[in-house]
Design a protein around this motif. Structure first.
Motif, mmCIF file in Angstrom:
data_model
loop_
_atom_site.group_PDB
_atom_site.id
_atom_site.type_symbol
_atom_site.label_atom_id
_atom_site.label_comp_id
_atom_site.label_asym_id
_atom_site.label_seq_id
_atom_site.Cartn_x
_atom_site.Cartn_y
_atom_site.Cartn_z
ATOM 1 N N TYR A 1 23.458 14.909 -1.775
ATOM 2 C CA TYR A 1 22.720 14.053 -0.843
ATOM 3 C C TYR A 1 21.258 14.478 -0.741
ATOM 4 C CZ TYR A 1 26.646 11.365 1.067
ATOM 5 O OH TYR A 1 27.693 10.488 1.245
ATOM 6 N N SER A 2 21.002 15.783 -0.727
ATOM 7 C CA SER A 2 19.622 16.267 -0.606
ATOM 8 C C SER A 2 18.793 15.851 -1.827
ATOM 9 C CB SER A 2 19.611 17.793 -0.448
ATOM 10 O OG SER A 2 20.355 18.201 0.680
ATOM 11 N N SER A 3 19.345 16.059 -3.015
ATOM 12 C CA SER A 3 18.611 15.702 -4.230
ATOM 13 C C SER A 3 18.407 14.198 -4.327
ATOM 14 C CB SER A 3 19.375 16.210 -5.461
ATOM 15 O OG SER A 3 19.576 17.604 -5.397
ATOM 16 N N LEU A 4 19.463 13.446 -4.016
ATOM 17 C CA LEU A 4 19.377 11.992 -4.115
ATOM 18 C C LEU A 4 18.391 11.426 -3.103
ATOM 19 C CD1 LEU A 4 20.472 9.423 -5.433
ATOM 20 C CD2 LEU A 4 22.306 9.427 -3.745
ATOM 21 N N SER A 5 18.404 11.955 -1.891
ATOM 22 C CA SER A 5 17.483 11.450 -0.869
ATOM 23 C C SER A 5 16.032 11.713 -1.269
ATOM 24 C CB SER A 5 17.790 12.102 0.477
ATOM 25 O OG SER A 5 17.623 13.515 0.406
ATOM 26 N N THR A 6 15.769 12.839 -1.927
ATOM 27 C CA THR A 6 14.407 13.123 -2.383
ATOM 28 C C THR A 6 13.942 12.093 -3.405
ATOM 29 O OG1 THR A 6 14.773 15.489 -2.013
ATOM 30 C CG2 THR A 6 12.924 14.862 -3.423
ATOM 31 N N LEU A 7 14.812 11.767 -4.359
ATOM 32 C CA LEU A 7 14.454 10.775 -5.374
ATOM 33 C C LEU A 7 14.250 9.399 -4.755
ATOM 34 C CD1 LEU A 7 16.918 11.792 -8.244
ATOM 35 C CD2 LEU A 7 14.464 12.257 -8.090
ATOM 36 N N VAL A 8 15.130 9.027 -3.823
ATOM 37 C CA VAL A 8 14.998 7.716 -3.177
ATOM 38 C C VAL A 8 13.693 7.631 -2.408
ATOM 39 C CG1 VAL A 8 15.989 6.182 -1.439
ATOM 40 C CG2 VAL A 8 17.488 7.326 -3.069
ATOM 41 N N PHE A 9 13.336 8.688 -1.711
ATOM 42 C CA PHE A 9 12.085 8.687 -0.956
ATOM 43 C C PHE A 9 10.878 8.556 -1.880
ATOM 44 C CE2 PHE A 9 14.115 9.890 2.993
ATOM 45 C CZ PHE A 9 13.204 9.485 3.953
ATOM 46 N N ILE A 10 10.848 9.321 -2.953
ATOM 47 C CA ILE A 10 9.685 9.325 -3.836
ATOM 48 C C ILE A 10 9.478 7.957 -4.480
ATOM 49 C CG2 ILE A 10 8.773 10.266 -5.995
ATOM 50 C CD1 ILE A 10 10.044 12.936 -5.241
ATOM 51 N N PHE A 11 10.524 7.393 -5.085
ATOM 52 C CA PHE A 11 10.362 6.158 -5.853
ATOM 53 C C PHE A 11 10.192 4.938 -4.957
ATOM 54 C CE2 PHE A 11 12.366 8.884 -9.091
ATOM 55 C CZ PHE A 11 11.451 8.702 -10.120
ATOM 56 N N ASN A 12 10.795 4.949 -3.778
ATOM 57 C CA ASN A 12 10.609 3.812 -2.875
ATOM 58 C C ASN A 12 9.231 3.835 -2.220
ATOM 59 O OD1 ASN A 12 13.210 1.987 -2.287
ATOM 60 N ND2 ASN A 12 13.894 4.047 -2.816
ATOM 61 N N ILE A 13 8.702 5.014 -1.937
ATOM 62 C CA ILE A 13 7.338 5.091 -1.416
ATOM 63 C C ILE A 13 6.338 4.666 -2.477
ATOM 64 C CG2 ILE A 13 5.574 6.723 -0.621
ATOM 65 C CD1 ILE A 13 7.744 8.218 0.884
ATOM 66 N N LEU A 14 6.645 4.929 -3.743
ATOM 67 C CA LEU A 14 5.756 4.531 -4.834
ATOM 68 C C LEU A 14 5.571 3.014 -4.889
ATOM 69 C CD1 LEU A 14 4.224 6.073 -7.060
ATOM 70 C CD2 LEU A 14 6.128 5.559 -8.593
ATOM 71 N N ILE A 15 6.579 2.273 -4.443
ATOM 72 C CA ILE A 15 6.483 0.812 -4.438
ATOM 73 C C ILE A 15 5.356 0.345 -3.523
ATOM 74 C CG2 ILE A 15 7.703 -1.297 -3.751
ATOM 75 C CD1 ILE A 15 10.245 -0.073 -4.778
ATOM 76 N N PHE A 16 5.125 1.022 -2.412
ATOM 77 C CA PHE A 16 4.049 0.655 -1.499
ATOM 78 C C PHE A 16 2.701 0.682 -2.217
ATOM 79 C CE2 PHE A 16 7.460 1.848 1.294
ATOM 80 C CZ PHE A 16 7.281 1.104 2.445
ATOM 81 N N PHE A 17 2.466 1.706 -3.024
ATOM 82 C CA PHE A 17 1.195 1.825 -3.735
ATOM 83 C C PHE A 17 1.086 0.786 -4.850
ATOM 84 C CE2 PHE A 17 2.017 6.000 -1.909
ATOM 85 C CZ PHE A 17 0.801 6.294 -1.299
ATOM 86 N N SER A 18 2.192 0.474 -5.515
ATOM 87 C CA SER A 18 2.160 -0.523 -6.587
ATOM 88 C C SER A 18 1.763 -1.893 -6.050
ATOM 89 C CB SER A 18 3.528 -0.605 -7.273
ATOM 90 O OG SER A 18 3.860 0.607 -7.901
ATOM 91 N N VAL A 19 2.356 -2.286 -4.932
ATOM 92 C CA VAL A 19 2.036 -3.591 -4.348
ATOM 93 C C VAL A 19 0.629 -3.586 -3.748
ATOM 94 C CG1 VAL A 19 2.693 -5.262 -2.574
ATOM 95 C CG2 VAL A 19 4.457 -4.116 -3.914
ATOM 96 N N GLY A 20 0.256 -2.501 -3.115
ATOM 97 C CA GLY A 20 -1.052 -2.451 -2.483
ATOM 98 C C GLY A 20 -2.205 -2.484 -3.460
ATOM 99 N N LYS A 21 -2.028 -1.926 -4.675
ATOM 100 C CA LYS A 21 -3.120 -1.835 -5.638
ATOM 101 C C LYS A 21 -3.306 -3.096 -6.462
ATOM 102 C CE LYS A 21 -5.157 1.447 -6.733
ATOM 103 N NZ LYS A 21 -6.501 1.925 -6.372
ATOM 104 N N ASN A 22 -2.323 -3.986 -6.482
ATOM 105 C CA ASN A 22 -2.380 -5.177 -7.342
ATOM 106 C C ASN A 22 -2.435 -6.423 -6.463
ATOM 107 O OD1 ASN A 22 -2.158 -7.126 -9.328
ATOM 108 N ND2 ASN A 22 -0.519 -6.086 -10.431
ATOM 109 N N LYS A 23 -3.572 -7.127 -6.456
ATOM 110 C CA LYS A 23 -3.719 -8.313 -5.611
ATOM 111 C C LYS A 23 -2.852 -9.474 -6.098
ATOM 112 C CE LYS A 23 -7.703 -10.282 -8.078
ATOM 113 N NZ LYS A 23 -9.116 -10.712 -7.957
ATOM 114 N N PHE A 24 -2.402 -9.407 -7.356
ATOM 115 C CA PHE A 24 -1.524 -10.452 -7.878
ATOM 116 C C PHE A 24 -0.085 -10.296 -7.371
ATOM 117 C CE2 PHE A 24 -5.044 -10.466 -10.851
ATOM 118 C CZ PHE A 24 -5.271 -11.818 -11.042
ATOM 119 N N LEU A 25 0.186 -9.232 -6.632
ATOM 120 C CA LEU A 25 1.496 -9.029 -6.015
ATOM 121 C C LEU A 25 1.466 -9.278 -4.508
ATOM 122 C CD1 LEU A 25 2.645 -5.744 -7.818
ATOM 123 C CD2 LEU A 25 3.003 -8.104 -8.531
#
Length: 374
Positions: free
Chosen positions: A21-45
């Protein structure tokens, strides 16, 4: 039957679950937070579908926090003196002779966790149903070009534009419906058992109170109804996509979004069905029908762990299917660029005829003027 964690349980199996659970939660946090930056940086999204993706990533983060709370609570129950220090039970209350795994022992904590659990599960399904309906109501392909009527040349590729009320409605309505569906929990104290570790069930209820009318209503309104809506609309979207492909360019950013929704929805339907297996077998038994026989293999803790693993499904799908998430810059989808070039070429084919007619009209006007002057 749920079993309480005891000394008979192997410590290495128990802590293997905690480490997983600890390892999985770390991966889920990292990759899901990365989505915020992907959408924020691209005005076409910056339109409704991708705003919903951001909302789902936030939902995944909250789901991870809930699962970790269940793990933490299951470990605290093993050490009652530490549980007393966390204020999860009323002050000046002795834990001697009290079964802390029962809802009656921690009523407020169980109500909060039960409401949190139901809201996150039903909100996910409501988001899927709302997104499917949104996709079905919009155009099959984006309007990506602006064409000059005089030059017949491609002038720009513009981001998707929508009415101002669409995004707030799609973002706020699903959690609102989920919250309304969960109102009986604080009002009528309708909790349900939850488990994240083998033998670590919390908020347990008597057998005659586990499968009541409210739990059935949540399963019907929060799972079966949205699932039926999503399934029917996905069939409709597939038929419309086939018709759209037969009439012109097939692949576009909207096509990829529809595919990502399908890849995201189907695994969640299977995972939630696994979580509702005890309720399904209960009603099959009452109808004198054969049960599924899957509960010995898909236990509640395994179903919850699989549902937590699906927190990684959203980043995997969007980063593999939607190229705009991988760029971290304001660039349109390559499929839309190819489509715009093809449309520009088709329009330029008809441009010479219009130019020739204009030239002939100009020459005729000059001849008439020369005849008048002479």
């Amino acid at each position: 039957m749920d079993q309480v964690l005891s000394t008979k349980d192997s410590w290495y199996i128990e802590w293997a679950w905690v480490g997983g659970y600890s390892s999985l939660s770390t991966l889920v946090f990292i990759f899901n937070i990365l989505i915020f930056f992907s959408v924020g940086k691209n005005k076409f999204l910056h339109y409704s579908f991708h705003y919903i993706i951001v909302a789902l990533s936030l939902r995944n983060l909250l789901r991870v926090i809930l699962t970790l709370c269940l793990v933490f609570l299951a470990k605290l129950i093993q050490t009652p003196w530490l549980l007393e220090a966390t204020f999860l039970i009323p002050a000046n209350t002795s834990t001697d002779g009290i079964d802390l795994t029962q809802t009656a022992s921690m009523s407020l904590t169980c109500e909060v966790l039960s409401m949190w659990d139901h809201i996150l599960m039903t909100a996910m399904m409501f988001y899927m149903a709302g997104t499917s309906l949104y996709m079905f109501c919009r155009h099959p392909n984006p309007s990506i070009t602006e064409v000059s009527e005089t030059t017949f040349k491609l002038s720009s590729i513009v981001p998707v534009k929508e009415r101002s009320w669409v995004s707030p409605l799609l973002l706020l309505l699903p959690p609102l419906l989920a919250a309304l569906l969960c109102l009986p929990i604080p009002l009528l104290h309708e909790t349900h058992p939850m488990i994240a570790l083998p033998g670590g069930s919390v908020c347990n209820l008597p057998d005659n109170a586990k499968f009541n009318t409210y739990q059935s209503s949540v399963a019907i309104l929060g799972f079966l109804l949205p699932s039926a809506i999503v399934f029917c609309l996905m069939i409709g979207l597939s038929i419309r996509r086939c018709i759209s492909c037969s009439g012109g360019t097939c692949v576009s950013s909207f096509c990829k979004e529809e595919m990502s929704l399908a890849l995201l929805t189907l695994p969640y339907l299977a995972a939630y069905l696994a979580m509702y297996l005890p309720l399904l077998d209960h009603y099959l038994q009452k109808l004198d029908l054969p049960q599924t026989g899957l509960q010995p293999y898909i236990t509640p803790e395994i179903a919850r762990a699989v549902e937590m693993v699906l927190g990684l499904l959203l980043p995997v799908v969007v980063y593999s299917v939607l190229p705009g998430y991988r760029r971290f810059s304001s660039e349109p989808d390559a499929s839309d660029l190819r489509r715009s070039k093809k449309e520009s070429y088709n329009q330029s084919v008809t441009a010479p005829d219009s130019t020739r007619l204009s030239q002939e009209s100009l020459e005729l006007d000059c001849v008439i003027r020369n005849g008048y002057m002479s």
